[in-house]
Design an enzyme around this catalytic site. Structure first.
Site, PDB file in Angstrom:
ATOM      1  N   SER A  59       0.995  -1.240  -0.114  1.00  0.00           N
ATOM      2  CA  SER A  59      -0.043   0.159  -0.095  1.00  0.00           C
ATOM      3  C   SER A  59       0.782   1.332   0.047  1.00  0.00           C
ATOM      4  O   SER A  59       1.160   2.061   1.123  1.00  0.00           O
ATOM      5  CB  SER A  59      -0.958  -0.060   1.106  1.00  0.00           C
ATOM      6  OG  SER A  59      -1.353  -1.173   1.833  1.00  0.00           O
ATOM      7  N   GLU A  60       1.566   1.474  -1.110  1.00  0.00           N
ATOM      8  CA  GLU A  60       2.562   2.597  -1.284  1.00  0.00           C
ATOM      9  C   GLU A  60       1.929   3.966  -0.581  1.00  0.00           C
ATOM     10  O   GLU A  60       2.781   4.697   0.187  1.00  0.00           O
ATOM     11  CB  GLU A  60       3.059   2.923  -2.536  1.00  0.00           C
ATOM     12  CG  GLU A  60       3.810   1.617  -3.049  1.00  0.00           C
ATOM     13  CD  GLU A  60       3.112   0.597  -3.450  1.00  0.00           C
ATOM     14  OE1 GLU A  60       1.856   0.824  -3.842  1.00  0.00           O
ATOM     15  OE2 GLU A  60       3.916  -0.557  -3.734  1.00  0.00           O
ATOM     16  N   ASP A  85       9.374   2.701  -9.294  1.00  0.00           N
ATOM     17  CA  ASP A  85       8.426   2.671 -10.160  1.00  0.00           C
ATOM     18  C   ASP A  85       7.079   2.533  -9.156  1.00  0.00           C
ATOM     19  O   ASP A  85       5.907   2.395  -9.906  1.00  0.00           O
ATOM     20  CB  ASP A  85       8.653   1.311 -11.118  1.00  0.00           C
ATOM     21  CG  ASP A  85      10.029   1.350 -11.736  1.00  0.00           C
ATOM     22  OD1 ASP A  85      10.164   1.668 -12.970  1.00  0.00           O
ATOM     23  OD2 ASP A  85      10.889   1.149 -10.991  1.00  0.00           O
ATOM     24  N   TYR A  86       7.193   1.988  -8.175  1.00  0.00           N
ATOM     25  CA  TYR A  86       6.055   1.821  -7.422  1.00  0.00           C
ATOM     26  C   TYR A  86       5.433   2.884  -6.660  1.00  0.00           C
ATOM     27  O   TYR A  86       4.617   3.058  -5.727  1.00  0.00           O
ATOM     28  CB  TYR A  86       6.124   0.690  -6.044  1.00  0.00           C
ATOM     29  CG  TYR A  86       6.609  -0.731  -6.677  1.00  0.00           C
ATOM     30  CD1 TYR A  86       6.765  -1.060  -8.124  1.00  0.00           C
ATOM     31  CD2 TYR A  86       6.818  -1.938  -5.599  1.00  0.00           C
ATOM     32  CE1 TYR A  86       7.024  -2.295  -8.531  1.00  0.00           C
ATOM     33  CE2 TYR A  86       7.131  -3.102  -6.171  1.00  0.00           C
ATOM     34  CZ  TYR A  86       7.254  -3.327  -7.317  1.00  0.00           C
ATOM     35  OH  TYR A  86       7.730  -4.461  -8.113  1.00  0.00           O
ATOM     36  N   HIS A 129       9.856  -1.780 -13.593  1.00  0.00           N
ATOM     37  CA  HIS A 129      10.763  -1.887 -12.565  1.00  0.00           C
ATOM     38  C   HIS A 129      12.147  -1.067 -12.895  1.00  0.00           C
ATOM     39  O   HIS A 129      13.281  -1.678 -12.303  1.00  0.00           O
ATOM     40  CB  HIS A 129      11.017  -3.547 -12.305  1.00  0.00           C
ATOM     41  CG  HIS A 129       9.769  -3.951 -11.829  1.00  0.00           C
ATOM     42  ND1 HIS A 129       8.651  -4.251 -12.545  1.00  0.00           N
ATOM     43  CD2 HIS A 129       9.530  -4.598 -10.594  1.00  0.00           C
ATOM     44  CE1 HIS A 129       7.682  -4.903 -11.927  1.00  0.00           C
ATOM     45  NE2 HIS A 129       8.173  -5.010 -10.688  1.00  0.00           N
TER      46      HIS A 129
END
Lengths: 338, 355
Positions: A59-60, A85-86, A129
């Site tokens: 849950s960024e 990237d997240y 990524h």
């Protein structure tokens, strides 16, 4: 002193900081029990317990949001987003909350938060990524942005970031975790242990934010680089025999403008280098600053050598990556330019 | 210092208890498969299993670069759901996607060639393992960002409803993705607008390297839609018959205009999260027990032998046929040329028409 890889140096920075200050907490996806996918937090949960190094759900936005709340109430969270990237789900929290808390409260509240993120290509992860999103942070007032190029700097900069009173984005080039990758992907990877900057003090020290360092002195042309690209620049200078001066920026915001101006004023030529895409990249900012401050010293237009303006490709990583061959060509071109 | 005083308390970290796959009460009296259905399920699941084993081998040989998330152990989920779906229904999933593509009828060659980054790959080498699509087969990807596809799947369902296609969006995600905020934004909209979407939560018990109970406050994922009024049920995701039966119920619910439905598939991945994961966060015994007692393919195989008297030779013939498909795909993906360098710059935006 000990020999450390980038991973070990980053881990050591968190270890030292947690040992000195109970307010430092470390968390993120797979960070606690598992020790992080790149092993940067390995052993910290065992050493400091589950309340100081722990796993977060995937849950960024929630991870960054809760960290901002912790920071506002006196803790010093050093959190990991598993890949840069997240970060996008958390971007609102980073921009609208972390970066703006001090200004919004006229200095009443602060956000002493570090967000660590592996950045750049190197593992053929394709578009989700491999990205280098540093310009998305440098564009935001209220954030500091760091990209280390070696174990010594990584540890010193990370400790400085954790001790910094404001939010810091700490981008860790994946390609450098285990060795000083210079872009020659067809050659065996050298280990950090053979590199002098893998000599890292085991205890506390800092590398100040906002101070660049000259990695190679030269008189012909200045190369501005950070992270992996410092090593690519060194390789290209070696390959071409062109007497380049290589500046490792280390922190993008705050930026060591003085070091840039001094070098470019001396050499009269400048190449800006990064793995991120070209358009609106941080290189555009650097080129503008060089033009503003060194215009009358320039003997050639400032050049940018960067990734192409494409999504990060899967199969064609080496066509995308601005390696020593592409930089070498740019070096030859800029030396001939009038 | 307040924080130091709390060291032993927060946040609570439950023990990583390995619970065996819960056989749901329904599984004892689920509808049996016909001979043809069991044969179909067997073939399809075996294709995924063998394909993934081959992909694992090719990764080990250095033919596949980057990421490769294998579906081994979870085959019954996507095959059971496909057996419950109709032509035109869409499938969208995360990064553990090879099984879904094969189940949708995408060619083994094209999938394997994308893994090796070749011209003949479904995305011509641009996407890799996590990023593949097929409009023809109604497969909407292949998404590398955890949970991001859930909102997209909800949008597919809106389009289904808007166009009056009477089709259903089957939106897959894992127990890890179930903790992303946008999943709940999607749940709310799906229910609010009564969209024909089945949210299939593949609970394989590990979100990357973190066990479900270390990262989830509510580990009964079928209840995750309760506050939105979305019905849900837990399904034995290792039993393809239980999956199909629940899938029929859920899809019918969605297709009939009653809105979204949640299926928590209780399943298990035998391999690590990705190829670089040694899976040290769980015991070998746990994996072994799942393989021996709950393997989805072995369950069908046993039924074929016991109930339908299928002989060893017939099973071997199926196995040989599946291996032939997989070997052909591997051969193709090994020798197909790499993309032309110009391919790097195509498909970023629509090219202006020439001349």
């Amino acid at each position: 002193m000990a020999k450390m890889t980038m991973i070990e140096a980053i881990r050591s920075a968190m270890d030292v900081s947690m040992g000195r200050d109970d307010n430092v907490v470390v968390f993120g996806e797979d960070v606690g029990f598992f020790g992080g996918v790149f092993r940067c937090t390995h052993g910290l949960q065992q050493k400091y317990g589950v309340s100081r190094c722990f796993d977060a759900p995937i849950s960024e936005a929630g991870i960054v949001g809760t960290a901002i709340g912790m920071a506002a109430y006196g803790l010093r969270p050093c959190i990991e987003i598993q890949f840069a990237d997240y970060m996008y789900p958390a971007y609102d929290q980073i921009v609208s909350e972390a970066a703006r808390l001090r200004y919004r409260s006229a200095g009443d509240f602060t956000c002493p938060l570090v967000i660590r993120m592996p950045t750049g290509g190197g593992i053929f992860g394709g578009q989700t990524h491999s990205q280098s999103p540093e310009a998305l942070f440098t564009h935001v007032s209220g954030l500091k942005t760091i990209v280390p190029s070696n174990p010594y700097d990584a540890k010193g900069l990370l400790i400085a970031a954790i001790e910094d009173p404001d939010p810091v984005i700490f981008l860790e080039p994946k390609r450098l975790y285990n060795g000083p990758f210079d872009g020659h992907h067809d050659r065996p990877v050298t280990a950090w242990s053979k590199h002098e900057l893998s000599e890292v003090p085991e205890g506390h020290y800092t590398v100040p934010l906002g101070k660049a360092v000259t990695r190679r002195e030269g008189g012909a042309v200045t190369i501005l680089a950070y992270g992996t690209m410092v090593h690519v620049a060194l390789a290209a200078a070696e390959d071409t025999g062109i007497d380049a001066e290589i500046i490792d920026l280390r922190t993008l915001v705050p930026l060591d403008l003085e070091a840039i101006v001094t070098s470019v004023s001396k050499t009269g030529r400048c190449i800006v280098l990064h793995e991120a895409t070209l358009t609106s990249g941080f290189g555009g900012e650097l080129a503008a600053l060089v033009q503003e401050h060194c215009f009358y010293h320039l003997e050639a237009p400032v050049m940018r050598v960067t990734g192409w303006d494409t999504p990060y490709p899967h199969a064609q990583e080496w066509d995308y990556f601005p390696g020593p061959a592409r930089l070498g060509q740019a070096l030859r071109d800029i030396m001939e330019a009038r | 210092m307040a924080v130091a005083a709390r060291k032993s308390k927060a946040p609570a970290q439950p023990k990583a208890a390995a619970r065996p796959a819960k056989a749901t009460p329904a599984s004892s009296n689920i509808a049996t498969f016909t001979r043809e259905e069991d044969l179909h399920a067997y073939r399809e699941m075996l294709l995924i299993r063998r394909f993934e084993e081959k992909a694992g081998q090719m990764y080990g040989m250095g033919l596949i670069g980057g990421f490769c998330h294998l579906y081994i152990g979870q085959e019954a989920v996507v095959i059971g759901m496909q057996m419950a779906s109709k032509d035109g229904d869409q499938v969208i999933t995360g990064y553990r996607d090879h099984g879904h593509m094969l189940a949708c009828g995408m060619e083994s060659r094209g999938v394997m060639a994308e893994l090796t980054g070749r011209r003949g790959g479904y995305s011509r080498g641009k996407g890799g393992s996590m990023h593949m699509f097929s409009r023809e087969k109604n497969f909407y990807g292949g998404h590398g960002i955890v949970g991001a596809q859930v909102s997209l799947g909800t949008g597919l369902a809106f389009a289904d409803w808007y166009r009056g296609d009477n089709t259903v969006s089957m939106t897959y995600f894992g127990d890890g993705a179930a903790n992303q905020g946008q999943v709940y934004e999607s749940f709310n909209m799906a229910k609010l607008w009564k969209l024909p979407v089945v949210f299939v939560i593949e609970n394989n018990r590990y979100a990357m390297g973190t066990a479900v109970n270390r990262a989830s406050a509510q580990t009964d994922f079928s209840k995750r839609g309760v506050s939105f009024g979305i019905p849900g049920e837990q399904v034995d995701g290792m039993d393809v018959r239980a999956v199909r039966e629940a899938g029929l119920r859920a899809i019918e619910h969605a297709r009939s205009g009653k809105g979204p439905y949640i299926l928590e598939m209780q399943t298990y991945r035998y391999r690590g999260h990705s190829m670089s994961d040694p899976a040290k966060y769980r015991s070998k015994d746990e994996v072994q027990r799942m393989r021996e007692e709950h393997d989805p393919i072995e369950q069908v195989r046993a039924r074929l032998v016991r109930d339908f008297k299928i002989g060893e030779d017939d099973l071997k013939a199926i196995d040989a046929k599946v291996r032939e498909i997989v070997n052909d795909a591997a051969e193709f993906a090994t020798h197909d040329p790499e993309p032309d360098p110009s391919e790097l710059f195509t498909d970023i935006l629509l090219e202006p028409a020439q001349g």
